[in-house]
Design an enzyme around this catalytic site. Structure first.
Site, PDB file in Angstrom:
ATOM      1  N   GLY A 122      39.008  52.484  38.681  1.00 62.46           N
ATOM      2  CA  GLY A 122      37.892  52.175  38.469  1.00 62.46           C
ATOM      3  C   GLY A 122      38.673  50.507  38.685  1.00 62.46           C
ATOM      4  O   GLY A 122      39.731  49.129  38.402  1.00 62.46           O
ATOM      5  N   GLN A 150      37.836  41.248  40.079  1.00 64.48           N
ATOM      6  CA  GLN A 150      39.420  42.007  39.568  1.00 64.48           C
ATOM      7  C   GLN A 150      40.518  41.087  40.502  1.00 64.48           C
ATOM      8  O   GLN A 150      41.634  41.349  40.804  1.00 64.48           O
ATOM      9  CB  GLN A 150      39.284  43.114  38.913  1.00 64.48           C
ATOM     10  CG  GLN A 150      39.573  43.390  37.096  1.00 64.48           C
ATOM     11  CD  GLN A 150      39.592  44.745  37.861  1.00 64.48           C
ATOM     12  OE1 GLN A 150      38.606  45.521  37.565  1.00 64.48           O
ATOM     13  NE2 GLN A 150      40.665  45.084  36.960  1.00 64.48           N
ATOM     14  N   CYS A 178      43.437  48.758  32.126  1.00 65.05           N
ATOM     15  CA  CYS A 178      42.389  47.804  32.736  1.00 65.05           C
ATOM     16  C   CYS A 178      44.204  47.139  34.112  1.00 65.05           C
ATOM     17  O   CYS A 178      44.649  46.757  33.276  1.00 65.05           O
ATOM     18  CB  CYS A 178      41.738  46.941  32.293  1.00 65.05           C
ATOM     19  SG  CYS A 178      41.195  45.910  33.268  1.00 65.05           S
ATOM     20  N   LEU A 179      43.984  47.088  35.465  1.00 67.64           N
ATOM     21  CA  LEU A 179      44.926  46.957  35.841  1.00 67.64           C
ATOM     22  C   LEU A 179      44.879  45.067  35.652  1.00 67.64           C
ATOM     23  O   LEU A 179      45.701  45.174  35.864  1.00 67.64           O
ATOM     24  CB  LEU A 179      44.021  47.564  37.211  1.00 67.64           C
ATOM     25  CG  LEU A 179      44.009  48.434  37.536  1.00 67.64           C
ATOM     26  CD1 LEU A 179      43.222  48.919  39.442  1.00 67.64           C
ATOM     27  CD2 LEU A 179      44.810  49.710  37.702  1.00 67.64           C
ATOM     28  N   HIS A 210      32.885  49.312  31.363  1.00 68.85           N
ATOM     29  CA  HIS A 210      34.310  48.545  31.890  1.00 68.85           C
ATOM     30  C   HIS A 210      33.984  47.750  32.997  1.00 68.85           C
ATOM     31  O   HIS A 210      34.580  46.907  32.952  1.00 68.85           O
ATOM     32  CB  HIS A 210      35.362  49.227  31.755  1.00 68.85           C
ATOM     33  CG  HIS A 210      36.723  49.156  32.113  1.00 68.85           C
ATOM     34  ND1 HIS A 210      37.536  49.003  31.123  1.00 68.85           N
ATOM     35  CD2 HIS A 210      36.850  47.711  32.874  1.00 68.85           C
ATOM     36  CE1 HIS A 210      38.756  48.774  31.855  1.00 68.85           C
ATOM     37  NE2 HIS A 210      38.707  47.659  32.278  1.00 68.85           N
ATOM     38  N   GLU A 211      33.899  48.594  34.078  1.00 71.73           N
ATOM     39  CA  GLU A 211      33.582  47.752  35.130  1.00 71.73           C
ATOM     40  C   GLU A 211      32.628  46.360  35.315  1.00 71.73           C
ATOM     41  O   GLU A 211      32.564  45.526  35.774  1.00 71.73           O
ATOM     42  CB  GLU A 211      33.309  48.686  36.633  1.00 71.73           C
ATOM     43  CG  GLU A 211      34.287  49.787  36.303  1.00 71.73           C
ATOM     44  CD  GLU A 211      36.212  49.486  36.212  1.00 71.73           C
ATOM     45  OE1 GLU A 211      36.500  47.841  36.704  1.00 71.73           O
ATOM     46  OE2 GLU A 211      36.954  49.415  35.931  1.00 71.73           O
ATOM     47  N   HIS A 235      33.518  44.119  34.276  1.00 72.30           N
ATOM     48  CA  HIS A 235      34.578  42.465  34.789  1.00 72.30           C
ATOM     49  C   HIS A 235      33.177  41.550  34.911  1.00 72.30           C
ATOM     50  O   HIS A 235      33.538  40.408  34.927  1.00 72.30           O
ATOM     51  CB  HIS A 235      34.632  43.432  35.314  1.00 72.30           C
ATOM     52  CG  HIS A 235      36.527  43.797  35.442  1.00 72.30           C
ATOM     53  ND1 HIS A 235      37.305  42.983  34.500  1.00 72.30           N
ATOM     54  CD2 HIS A 235      37.028  45.195  34.951  1.00 72.30           C
ATOM     55  CE1 HIS A 235      38.255  43.108  34.404  1.00 72.30           C
ATOM     56  NE2 HIS A 235      38.016  45.040  34.182  1.00 72.30           N
TER      57      HIS A 235
HETATM   58 NI    NI Z   1      39.663  46.068  34.453  1.00 71.25          NI
END
Ligand code: NI
Length: 168
Positions: free
Chosen positions: A45, A50, A92-93, A134-135, A138
């Site tokens: 995701g 991000q 998480c990236l 989660h997304e 963000h």
């Molecule tokens: Ni993330």
């Protein structure tokens, strides 16, 4: 185009994102770039902030490696219903080299626009339900580490500081 993924503690990750007013060519290009960046990373995701774009756009693909890709594009996503409890390990990236269990809802209903501007509804459970939560976090400037207990969060912050110092 693969974009640079911002990482903790970049303050841009703490900023709230604004709703998309019009699904323009720029938004379509943003989605293309986000998908490319997510698959390249690879991750399951990615949210627009991000890559430094503060618009309410997320992409998700939780399909297994041996399955064909199944890209979900959600514009202005809203969780309209949630139930149950999950406590699964997340990464998480934007928070490389760190993973921790996070308390989430086990099932959610998400409404969002797709790339054609059509309202879509997803009834999600398991990994997809967690990915949506989660997304969407963000878009509010919330990272999964913000959900940790104060003690675990403190340990994470110390570890991140140490890693940053070692990099210099
Ligand atoms: Ni993330």
């Amino acid at each position: 185009m693969i974009r640079e993924i911002l990482t903790y503690p970049n303050p841009a990750l703490k900023k709230k994102s604004a709703p998309v007013a019009v699904i323009s060519d720029a938004v379509r290009e943003l989605v293309r770039d986000m998908a490319e960046t997510m698959y390249d990373a690879p991750g399951v995701g990615l949210a627009a902030p991000q890559i430094g774009v503060h618009q309410r756009v997320i992409v998700i693909d939780v399909s297994a490696k041996d399955e064909p890709p199944e890209l979900i594009v959600a514009i202005n996503p809203v969780i309209t219903y949630s139930e149950g409890e999950a406590f699964e390990e997340e990464g998480c990236l934007s928070v490389p080299h760190y993973a921790a269990n996070v308390r989430r809802h086990a099932r959610v209903i998400v409404k969002a626009l797709d790339l054609e501007g059509v309202e879509r509804t997803w009834r999600a459970e398991d990994l997809l339900a967690i990915a949506f939560q989660h997304e969407i976090d963000h878009l509010e400037g919330i990272l999964f580490v913000d959900h940790l207990s104060p003690l675990k969060r403190e340990l994470f912050i110390r570890k991140a500081r140490k890693a940053a110092e070692e990099k210099q």
